[in-house]
Scaffold this motif. Structure first.
Motif, mmCIF file in Angstrom:
data_model
loop_
_atom_site.group_PDB
_atom_site.id
_atom_site.type_symbol
_atom_site.label_atom_id
_atom_site.label_comp_id
_atom_site.label_asym_id
_atom_site.label_seq_id
_atom_site.Cartn_x
_atom_site.Cartn_y
_atom_site.Cartn_z
ATOM 1 N N ARG A 24 -7.488 8.967 12.662
ATOM 2 C CA ARG A 24 -7.240 8.696 11.237
ATOM 3 C C ARG A 24 -8.285 9.413 10.387
ATOM 4 N NH1 ARG A 24 -7.366 4.148 13.754
ATOM 5 N NH2 ARG A 24 -9.254 3.382 12.743
ATOM 6 N N PRO A 25 -7.836 10.069 9.315
ATOM 7 C CA PRO A 25 -8.809 10.686 8.408
ATOM 8 C C PRO A 25 -9.620 9.594 7.704
ATOM 9 C CG PRO A 25 -6.599 10.808 7.478
ATOM 10 C CD PRO A 25 -6.453 10.208 8.849
ATOM 11 N N PRO A 42 -16.189 3.534 3.276
ATOM 12 C CA PRO A 42 -15.191 4.344 3.975
ATOM 13 C C PRO A 42 -13.912 3.570 4.275
ATOM 14 C CG PRO A 42 -16.873 3.572 5.513
ATOM 15 C CD PRO A 42 -17.184 2.947 4.195
ATOM 16 N N PHE A 43 -12.785 4.294 4.249
ATOM 17 C CA PHE A 43 -11.476 3.714 4.568
ATOM 18 C C PHE A 43 -10.701 4.707 5.425
ATOM 19 C CE2 PHE A 43 -12.995 1.600 0.844
ATOM 20 C CZ PHE A 43 -12.667 0.280 1.092
ATOM 21 N N SER A 44 -10.248 4.248 6.587
ATOM 22 C CA SER A 44 -9.498 5.158 7.464
ATOM 23 C C SER A 44 -7.999 4.837 7.487
ATOM 24 C CB SER A 44 -10.065 5.137 8.884
ATOM 25 O OG SER A 44 -9.817 3.891 9.475
ATOM 26 N N PHE A 45 -7.598 3.764 6.823
ATOM 27 C CA PHE A 45 -6.171 3.578 6.564
ATOM 28 C C PHE A 45 -5.920 4.422 5.307
ATOM 29 C CE2 PHE A 45 -5.225 -0.825 8.690
ATOM 30 C CZ PHE A 45 -5.732 -0.344 9.880
ATOM 31 N N PHE A 46 -5.825 5.717 5.518
ATOM 32 C CA PHE A 46 -5.911 6.687 4.417
ATOM 33 C C PHE A 46 -5.026 7.892 4.707
ATOM 34 C CE2 PHE A 46 -8.371 10.711 3.478
ATOM 35 C CZ PHE A 46 -7.957 10.827 2.169
ATOM 36 N N ASN A 47 -4.349 8.380 3.674
ATOM 37 C CA ASN A 47 -3.622 9.639 3.840
ATOM 38 C C ASN A 47 -3.193 10.229 2.499
ATOM 39 O OD1 ASN A 47 -2.311 11.745 5.394
ATOM 40 N ND2 ASN A 47 -2.144 10.209 7.013
ATOM 41 N N ALA A 152 -4.020 -4.316 1.010
ATOM 42 C CA ALA A 152 -3.372 -3.785 -0.189
ATOM 43 C C ALA A 152 -3.470 -2.272 -0.168
ATOM 44 C CB ALA A 152 -4.052 -4.336 -1.435
ATOM 45 N N LEU A 153 -2.351 -1.633 -0.462
ATOM 46 C CA LEU A 153 -2.300 -0.177 -0.485
ATOM 47 C C LEU A 153 -2.613 0.294 -1.906
ATOM 48 C CD1 LEU A 153 -1.448 2.217 1.382
ATOM 49 C CD2 LEU A 153 0.785 2.072 0.260
ATOM 50 N N VAL A 154 -3.613 1.142 -1.999
ATOM 51 C CA VAL A 154 -4.021 1.691 -3.300
ATOM 52 C C VAL A 154 -3.512 3.125 -3.376
ATOM 53 C CG1 VAL A 154 -6.003 2.347 -4.723
ATOM 54 C CG2 VAL A 154 -6.105 0.270 -3.322
ATOM 55 N N ILE A 155 -2.689 3.415 -4.363
ATOM 56 C CA ILE A 155 -2.154 4.772 -4.521
ATOM 57 C C ILE A 155 -2.785 5.379 -5.765
ATOM 58 C CG2 ILE A 155 -0.071 6.167 -4.881
ATOM 59 C CD1 ILE A 155 1.525 3.964 -3.473
#
Ligand SMILES: Cc1cc2nc3c(=O)[nH]c(=O)nc-3n(C[C@H](O)[C@H](O)[C@H](O)COP(=O)(O)O)c2cc1C
Length: 210
Positions: A24-25, A42-47, A152-155
């Motif tokens: 994961r990035p 840092p956050f690796s649930f990331f794309n 929670a997903l942050v866009i």
């Protein structure tokens, strides 16, 4: 082995998930509290999720025991702004230092020794050591689950890219200069030095029926 998530402790399912979705990035996210306290984590649930307009997403968990939200989530929700900074090999230890569960008053720039530099379009500072810094405005937050261990997903929309001149040519990033790291399961990381090329299939258009 067949695993039904609902029959297990969410902490075990977390281990399963982070070992399964690899590599994961890592987004090193800088944000500011409404009172102006700097935050870095840092956050690796990331794309990346969209290129027109350029948009990124990352997910912040609610703490397993208390269900409490992380400082990054509270800051982004309150201010609508953040910066995603890339993580190169040379920054691994400093990045890891920012991940401690410090109280909201703690400035992780100070803890990690990373250098804040003013952004152009948003208030949270960028990380000078990061070779790419992306200034973002919040587009939306999707609360996927507000249970403990939920998230929670942050866009966010990238309103400005700052790229070190040494690593970019005609919009292409040189991975041998970036030397990004990725997150694996547990406390493991991966480098991005071992790569290979694959051209996509060149499918000619199907002739239309006469
Ligand atoms: C490499 C790495 C990746 C991480 N990825 C996530 C993630 O995707 N989501 C999350 O909620 N926490 C993640 N964490 C843990 C957070 O960084 C940690 O909880 C941090 O204290 C949150 O900081 P904050 O409360 O200042 O926002 C990660 C930690 C590390 C070291």
């Amino acid at each position: 082995m067949t695993i039904h998530p609902s029959a297990h402790d969410p902490r075990d399912i977390y281990k399963l998930l982070i070992g399964s979705v690899v590599p994961r990035p890592i987004a090193l996210v800088s944000s500011l509290s409404p009172e102006g306290i700097r935050n870095l984590a840092p956050f690796s649930f990331f794309n990346a999720i969209c290129s027109n307009p350029p948009c990124l997403c990352f997910s912040t968990g609610f703490r397993p025991g208390s269900g409490q939200a992380k400082d990054t989530y509270e800051n982004v929700r309150a201010t609508g702004e953040f910066v995603v900074n890339t993580v190169s090999e040379s920054m691994a230890e400093a990045m890891n230092l920012t991940s401690g569960d410090y109280p909201a008053e703690v400035d992780e720039f100070v803890v990690s020794g990373l250098t804040p530099v003013a952004s152009v379009f948003v208030r949270p500072p960028r990380v000078a050591e990061s070779l790419i810094q992306m200034e973002c405005r919040l587009q939306q937050i999707v609360v996927v689950s507000n249970r403990p261990s939920g998230g929670a997903l942050v866009i966010g929309e990238v309103v400005c890219f700052h790229v070190d001149d040494r690593i970019i040519e005609q919009f292409r990033i040189d991975p041998d200069q970036l030397l990004a790291i990725g997150r694996m399961g547990g406390n493991s990381y991966t480098r991005t030095r071992d790569r290979f090329e694959l051209a996509r299939p060149n499918v000619s258009p199907t002739p239309s029926p006469k």
